[in-house]
Design a protein around this motif. Structure first.
Motif, PDB file in Angstrom:
ATOM      1  N   GLY B 360       0.729  -1.084  -0.054  1.00  0.00           N
ATOM      2  CA  GLY B 360       0.019  -0.129  -0.003  1.00  0.00           C
ATOM      3  C   GLY B 360       0.838   1.329  -0.014  1.00  0.00           C
ATOM      4  O   GLY B 360       0.344   2.373   0.263  1.00  0.00           O
ATOM      5  N   ASP B 361       1.948   1.204  -0.449  1.00  0.00           N
ATOM      6  CA  ASP B 361       2.955   2.183  -0.434  1.00  0.00           C
ATOM      7  C   ASP B 361       3.002   2.981  -1.792  1.00  0.00           C
ATOM      8  O   ASP B 361       3.433   2.399  -2.865  1.00  0.00           O
ATOM      9  N   ARG B 362       2.418   4.149  -1.521  1.00  0.00           N
ATOM     10  CA  ARG B 362       2.211   4.894  -3.010  1.00  0.00           C
ATOM     11  C   ARG B 362       3.170   6.300  -3.036  1.00  0.00           C
ATOM     12  O   ARG B 362       2.860   7.159  -3.701  1.00  0.00           O
ATOM     13  N   ARG B 363       4.148   6.305  -1.974  1.00  0.00           N
ATOM     14  CA  ARG B 363       4.958   7.443  -1.933  1.00  0.00           C
ATOM     15  C   ARG B 363       6.076   7.407  -2.857  1.00  0.00           C
ATOM     16  O   ARG B 363       6.519   6.298  -3.390  1.00  0.00           O
ATOM     17  N   LEU B 364       6.873   8.502  -2.897  1.00  0.00           N
ATOM     18  CA  LEU B 364       7.966   8.650  -3.752  1.00  0.00           C
ATOM     19  C   LEU B 364       9.183   8.219  -2.945  1.00  0.00           C
ATOM     20  O   LEU B 364       9.158   8.588  -1.911  1.00  0.00           O
TER      21      LEU B 364
END
Lengths: 303, 545
Positions: B360-364
Motif C-alpha cells: 500500500g506504499d504509494r509514496r515517492l
C-alpha cells in the motif's frame, strides 16, 4: 632293361616312383635353401623365447582378470569382469598397456589413463647426469619396450587382430590437415570437443583429452583402429589409413598451434569465456568503480 | 586561483553566444551542469553497460567494413592454412579474413565480443543492485521496465551476433533457435519457415540476422538507452541512506566538474579493461571451431553466458511430448524456452507494482533501502538469483561433469531437484539472515557498540563499556522504516476496510502481513531503558572517583 620293365609292372612301382620324386624334391629344396632354413630355426627359437616372455608377462599382470588363456572372466552372477583378449590384436594391447589403462587399478565406469606400471613404462626419464644411472634407465626403458612388444605379440598369437601401425602411417606431418579437421568435426568432436579437450559421456564415462602431448600419434591411430572402452571402432573401411593420418595431423598440429588471441582459456568455448568476463572484466571494473568513487575532490569552488 | 569575475576569451564567448542565441543553451546548462550525483561504487555498474555499448557500436562498425553476410559457398584460401581447400560460407571466410588478414581485425573482434559479454554482465549486475536496494520503487518503475527490455533485446542481439560468423558453434545455436521456433504450437513451423526462408539452414538466415544485428536491434537499444538516461536525469539518481541524504534533497557531487571527470575516467577504465581482455584473452576462436556443417557437433557446445540459462533449462528438461490429432506439442522444448525466463522477466517486470499493491506504499522514494530492511524482497531476489544461477550452471553440466569427474546424469538430476529445493532454501536462508542483521542493528541502537574498554566494578565483576553508535552509523541503521501497524480489517462498526474485501483483498492483506509480520522494530535510543551494559559503563566510573 628287361628287369626294369618287369619292376615297372610290379604293384608297388607307382608308390616307389612317388616316394622317389618326393625325396628328390626334398633333396633339391634342401640343397637350394640351407641358409634360410638355419636362420628360420634360429628365429623360431628367438620368437618362441619372446612369446614365452610375453606369456609370462601376461600371466603375471593380466591373467588374474582376463583368465589364464585370455578367455575373459565373469563373476558369480555371470556378469563379465574382463573381456576375452582373443582377437583383440597387438594394436589394442599396445594402446591399453602403453597408456597405462591396463593393468587396471580398480574396475569402474572407465579405466583412466595413468603412468604405465614399471615393466611397461616406456616413458621413463633417461637423461641423468650420472653415467650409471643413465645406463640403468636406458636399459630399463629398452626392456619395457621389449616387454610391451612381447606381450602384444603373445596376444596377437592367440587370435590375430589389428596390428600396431607403422611409424610412416602415423606421421602427423604427412597428413592432410584440412581433411583431418573436417573428419574430426564429423566423427570425433561430438565426444572429444572441437580441439580435442575431451568431454563427458553418460554413466560416468568420458572422452579423454587428446590435447596433451603425451597422447602419441600411434596411440591415436590405435584408438581409432581398436575402439577402446566407450569409443567406437573406426576400421579401415570407415576411415581409410589416409583419413586416420589426416585426423592425427589435424590433432597434433592444432594442439601445437599457439593461440593468436591471447590466453586460450582451455579452448573449451563459452563456459570459460563467461567466467573470465564476469571475474576478470566485471571484477576489474568494480575495483575501478570503488577506487573512483572513493576519490573525493579536495575542495569545490564556490559559485 | 583565477579571478572568478574575469571575462572569458573572445573566441569562447563568441562561440557560446552563437549557440546560446539559437538554442538557448545557457539556461539549460546553467540548470543542468550543477546536477548533483550521489557517490557509491555500485552506481557505476550501469555505466559499464553504457560504455560497453558505445564500444560495441564503434568496434561493430569496424567489423562491418569487412564482414560479408553471405551464405555463398566458397573454397577457403587464406592465411589460416589449416582450412585451405575447405568449403565454407562467405560469412565464415570473411570472418577468417578479418581475424587473420585485416590489421587489428582479431583485436577488434575480440574487443567486440568481450564488450558484448561485459554489456550483458553489467546490466544484470546493475539490475541486481537496483532490485536489492529498492531503487525501482515509485517514481522509477518505468526505468526498471526499460532496463528489462534492454536486457531482453541484448540477449537477442548477442544471439544474432554470435550466429553471424557461421562457425560450428554458432550454427549449433541457430539449430536450437530453429527447434525453439518449431516448438511453438500451431504456428511453429510457419515461424520457422518465415525466419529461415526455407529449410534449415538455408541461405537467407545470415543476411537477415545481420540486418537485425547491425540496424534494428542496436537502434532500439540506443533509443532505450537515451530514454533511460533522460528519465534518470529528470528523476535524479537514487542515493544510499547516509547522514546528509534526505528524501527531499540529493547529497553528492555536481555533474560539472566532479562527476563529469569521474564518469569520463570511468569510460576510459571500461575501454582499458576491454582492450586488455581483447589483447590478452582469446574469445570465440572460430578458426578452431571450423565452418558450420549440420552433420557435425562438438562436445561442450555452449552459448554465451547470457543464453546459458536457456541452455540449462533445455538440458535438464524431461523429454515430454504430446501428440494429439496429428499434431505434436513439444513441451520438452517449449517449457524450457518460455517458462524459466517468463517467470524471471515477467516477475521482475511486475514486481514494483505488486510490491506497491501489497504494501500500500504509494509514496515517492529517492533514498534506497538497505537489503536487510526488506527481508521478503531480498529473499525473493536471492531465490531468483539461485534459480537463475542453477539453470545457468546446468547449461554447463557436461563441462562440470568432465572437469570435476562427475557422472553426467548425476549432474542433470542434481539440477532437476536443486532448482526447486535450492530456490526455496535460498528464500528461507536469506530471510533469516536479513532478520538476524535487523536484530543486530536493533542491538547496536539500544545497547551501543563495544568500546573495547574493560571495567571492574567494586565487587570484582568485569564488564565492557558500550558506547552509543557514531552518528554516521546510527543514521544508516535508523534509515530503516519500521513496519506500520496493520490497519484493522474491520473498523469499530464492524465494516471491513475497502481494500480487504473479496478474494483479492484477502490475498492482499495476507501478503501484507507476510511482508511485515516478523519485522524487528528499530527505535532511536532514548536512554531510559536502563540496559545493563550501558549503565555498567557509567556507574563504576562515578564510583571509582
Amino acid at each position: 632293361m628287361k628287369r626294369f620293365t618287369a619292376w615297372r609292372r610290379r604293384p608297388w612301382a607307382g608308390y616307389a616312383v612317388v616316394l622317389a620324386a618326393l625325396a628328390a624334391i626334398g633333396v633339391i629344396y634342401a640343397g637350394f635353401s640351407p641358409q634360410t632354413d638355419r636362420a628360420e630355426a634360429e628365429g623360431t627359437a628367438q620368437a618362441a623365447q619372446d612369446l614365452a616372455n610375453g606369456k609370462q608377462l601376461f600371466n603375471k599382470n593380466c591373467a588374474s582378470c582376463h583368465g589364464l588363456n585370455a578367455e575373459g572372466t565373469k563373476d558369480a552372477k555371470g556378469k563379465p569382469i574382463a573381456p576375452s583378449l582373443i582377437g583383440v590384436g597387438a594394436a589394442s594391447v599396445d594402446f591399453q598397456v602403453g597408456t597405462g589403462r591396463m593393468p587396471a587399478m580398480n574396475p569402474g565406469a572407465q579405466m583412466p589413463r595413468k603412468e604405465p606400471i614399471p615393466p611397461f613404462n616406456t616413458e621413463i626419464k633417461t637423461d641423468y647426469e650420472e653415467k650409471e644411472k643413465r645406463e640403468a634407465a636406458e636399459k630399463q626403458k629398452a626392456q619395457a619396450e621389449k616387454n610391451l612388444e612381447d606381450l602384444s605379440a603373445y596376444i596377437a598369437s592367440l587370435g590375430g587382430g589389428p596390428e600396431i601401425p607403422p611409424a610412416s602411417a602415423t606421421d602427423p606431418s604427412k597428413g592432410n590437415v584440412a581433411l583431418g579437421g573436417k573428419l574430426f568435426r564429423t566423427n570425433c568432436a561430438q565426444c572429444h570437443n572441437f580441439t580435442g579437450q575431451g568431454g563427458a559421456l553418460t554413466g560416468g564415462k568420458y572422452a579423454p583429452p587428446l590435447s596433451h602431448s603425451d597422447v602419441t600419434p600411434t596411440q591415436i591411430y590405435e584408438a581409432m583402429l581398436t575402439g577402446p572402452q566407450a569409443m567406437p571402432v573406426f576400421n579401415d573401411t570407415t576411415l581409410t589409413p589416409q583419413d586416420k593420418q589426416a585426423i592425427i595431423a589435424y590433432l597434433v598440429q592444432t594442439r601445437e598451434e599457439p593461440n593468436p588471441g591471447g590466453n586460450g582459456l582451455g579452448r573449451i568455448g563459452p563456459v570459460s569465456e563467461g567466467l573470465a568476463g564476469w571475474l576478470i572484466g566485471l571484477g576489474l571494473l568494480v575495483l575501478a568503480a570503488m577506487w573512483i568513487t572513493a576519490k573525493k575532490p579536495k575542495k569545490l569552488k564556490k559559485s | 586561483m583565477s579571478d572568478a569575475t574575469a571575462q572569458p576569451p573572445k573566441a569562447v564567448e563568441g562561440a557560446l553566444g552563437f549557440i546560446d542565441e539559437r538554442l538557448g543553451s545557457t539556461t539549460f546548462f546553467k540548470r543542468n551542469v550543477k546536477k548533483v550525483f550521489p557517490d557509491h561504487w555500485s552506481f557505476m555498474l550501469g555505466e559499464i553497460a553504457l560504455y560497453s555499448f558505445i564500444i560495441l557500436l564503434l568496434t561493430g562498425t569496424f567489423l562491418t567494413l569487412w564482414f560479408k553476410p553471405s551464405m555463398v559457398e566458397v573454397v577457403y584460401d587464406g592465411s589460416y592454412t589449416k582450412l585451405n581447400g575447405v568449403q565454407m560460407s562467405e560469412a565464415y571466410a570473411s570472418t577468417l579474413h578479418i581475424t587473420f588478414d585485416v590489421r587489428g581485425g582479431l583485436l577488434m573482434r575480440q574487443i567486440h565480443h568481450w564488450a558484448a559479454i561485459l554489456f550483458m554482465a553489467s546490466i544484470l549486475a546493475h539490475m541486481l543492485r537496483v532490485f536489492f536496494t529498492g531503487a525501482y520503487r515509485k517514481p522509477r518503475e518505468l526505468n526498471w521496465l526499460i532496463g528489462i527490455g534492454m536486457f531482453t533485446l541484448g540477449m537477442l542481439e548477442g544471439l544474432f551476433g554470435y550466429s553471424l560468423p557461421d562457425d560450428l558453434l554458432s550454427g549449433t545455436g541457430l539449430r536450437i533457435t530453429q527447434g525453439v521456433a518449431e516448438s511453438i504450437p500451431l504456428v511453429g513451423t510457419y515461424i520457422y519457415m518465415f525466419l529461415f526462408g526455407g529449410e534449415f539452414p538455408g541461405t537467407e538466415i545470415i543476411p537477415r540476422l545481420y540486418m537485425l544485428h547491425i540496424l534494428l536491434i542496436p537502434g532500439l537499444i540506443l533509443g532505450m538507452v537515451t530514454a533511460h538516461m533522460m528519465i534518470m536525469w529528470h528523476q535524479k539518481h537514487t542515493a544510499m541512506p547516509t547522514q546528509k541524504q534526505t528524501e527531499e534533497q540529493v547529497y553528492g557531487y555536481p555533474f560539472y566538474p566532479v562527476f563529469m571527470a569521474k564518469t569520463g575516467a570511468y569510460f576510459l577504465f571500461t575501454f582499458g579493461v576491454l582492450a586488455l581482455m581483447g589483447a590478452f584473452v582469446q574469445i570465440n576462436p572460430i578458426w578452431l571451431f571450423g565452418p558450420y556443417d549440420p552433420g557435425a557437433i562438438s562436445a561442450g557446445s555452449q552459448p554465451d553466458w547470457y543464453m546459458g540459462v536457456l541452455e540449462g533449462a533445455l538440458r535438464i528438461m524431461p523429454n515430454w511430448e504430446v501428440t494429439a490429432w496429428g499434431h505434436t506439442v513439444s513441451f520438452n522444448v517449449l517449457i524450457p524456452a518460455l517458462v524459466p525466463l517468463g517467470i524471471l522477466f515477467g516477475g521482475a517486470a511486475a514486481w514494483p507494482f505488486v510490491e506497491a499493491w501489497v504494501t500500500g506504499d504509494r509514496r515517492l522514494h529517492h533514498v534506497n533501502t538497505r537489503p536487510r530492511n526488506a527481508p521478503v524482497r531480498t529473499a525473493t531476489g536471492m531465490a531468483a538469483v539461485t534459480f537463475y544461477g542453477l539453470l545457468w550452471l546446468a547449461g554447463a553440466n557436461d563441462v562440470i561433469a568432465d572437469k570435476f569427474h562427475l557422472s553426467l546424469f548425476a549432474t542433470t538430476w542434481f539440477f532437476r531437484v536443486a532448482i526447486f529445493v535450492g530456490t526455496f532454501l535460498a528464500f528461507v536462508i536469506t530471510k533469516r539472515i536479513c532478520l538476524g542483521l535487523q536484530r543486530k542493528d536493533a542491538d547496536t541502537i539500544s545497547h551501543g557498540v563495544e568500546s573495547g574498554v574493560i571495567l571492574m566494578s567494586p565487587d570484582g565483576r568485569y564488564s565492557e563499556r558500550h558506547e552509543p553508535a557514531r552518528a554516521e552509523e546510527s543514521t544508516v541503521i535508523l534509515s530503516k522504516e519500521n513496519a506500520r501497524p496493520e490497519a484493522p480489517s474491520r473498523d469499530a462498526n464492524g465494516i471491513p476496510a475497502p481494500d480487504t474485501k473479496g478474494p483479492l483483498g484477502h490475498l492482499r492483506s495476507r501478503l501484507a502481513r507476510a511482508w511485515t509480520f516478523d519485522d524487528i522494530p528499530i527505535e532511536p535510543h532514548d536512554g531510559g531503558h536502563g540496559h545493563d551494559e550501558v549503565e555498567a559503563g557509567k556507574e563504576p566510573k562515578q564510583l571509582s572517583h
